[in-house]
Design an enzyme around this catalytic site. Structure first.
Site: not given
Ligand code: ADP
Length: 161
Positions: A19, A43, A92, A130
């Protein structure tokens, strides 16, 4: 609309070195970057929103044209509220592509004036996420190569609890 302003939205639960790389590169392209933490009531995540923001602020202390915020609801509504032109996202592997593609198309349909811009991950961060930080950290593994150095101790401590 402010053409020099971009918004980098995400969960940042917690911020990783991947990030940070995207934020630094975005800050080199745009006049101003807002890193916006999505607050999803359904969430809750592992790190409270305030702690995510605090870690983001500390990791980006060297970047004067970056600010931090949180939002809930639709990203396009937030973009309109901020008068921002560009959504910044990182890519990614191909596994990111499908989700990002769908999200960018849906956002485009709802707000054609908003562009989504993708920066390709730097190869050294291609496997950083993460969720990997959370999983490795919870079992006492070494997460220091995966997160900005100044927040590593906080992440280790929080995940051990
Ligand atoms: P989200 O839950 O919205 O996917 P994340 O915090 O996981 O939020 O990621 C925010 C953005 O950063 C996404 O566009 C994601 O693809 C990108 N990103 C995450 N990790 C990396 C990395 N290692 N390299 C480049 N981009 C990344």
């Amino acid at each position: 609309m402010n053409k020099g302003l971009c918004v980098y939205p995400g969960s940042f639960d917690p911020i990783t070195s991947g990030h940070l790389d995207i934020i630094e590169r975005g800050a080199g392209i745009f006049e101003h970057v807002i890193v916006a933490v999505l607050h999803n009531p359904a969430k809750t995540g592992v790190f409270p929103i305030e702690q995510r923001l605090d870690m983001l602020r500390r990791a980006c202390g060297h970047l004067p044209n970056v600010s931090f915020d949180c939002f809930d609801g639709l990203l396009v509504d937030y973009m309109r509220k901020k008068q921002a032109h560009v959504v910044l996202r990182g890519l990614r592997a191909v596994t990111d592509f499908e989700n990002e593609f769908q999200m960018a198309q849906l956002n485009r349909q709802m707000a054609p004036e908003v562009e989504t811009l993708f920066l390709m991950t730097a190869p050294e961060h291609a496997y950083v996420s993460s969720s990997a930080v959370r999983e490795i950290g919870q079992f006492g593994g070494d997460i220091t190569p995966l997160v900005p150095a100044c927040i590593a101790d906080d992440v280790i401590r929080a995940l051990k609890r």
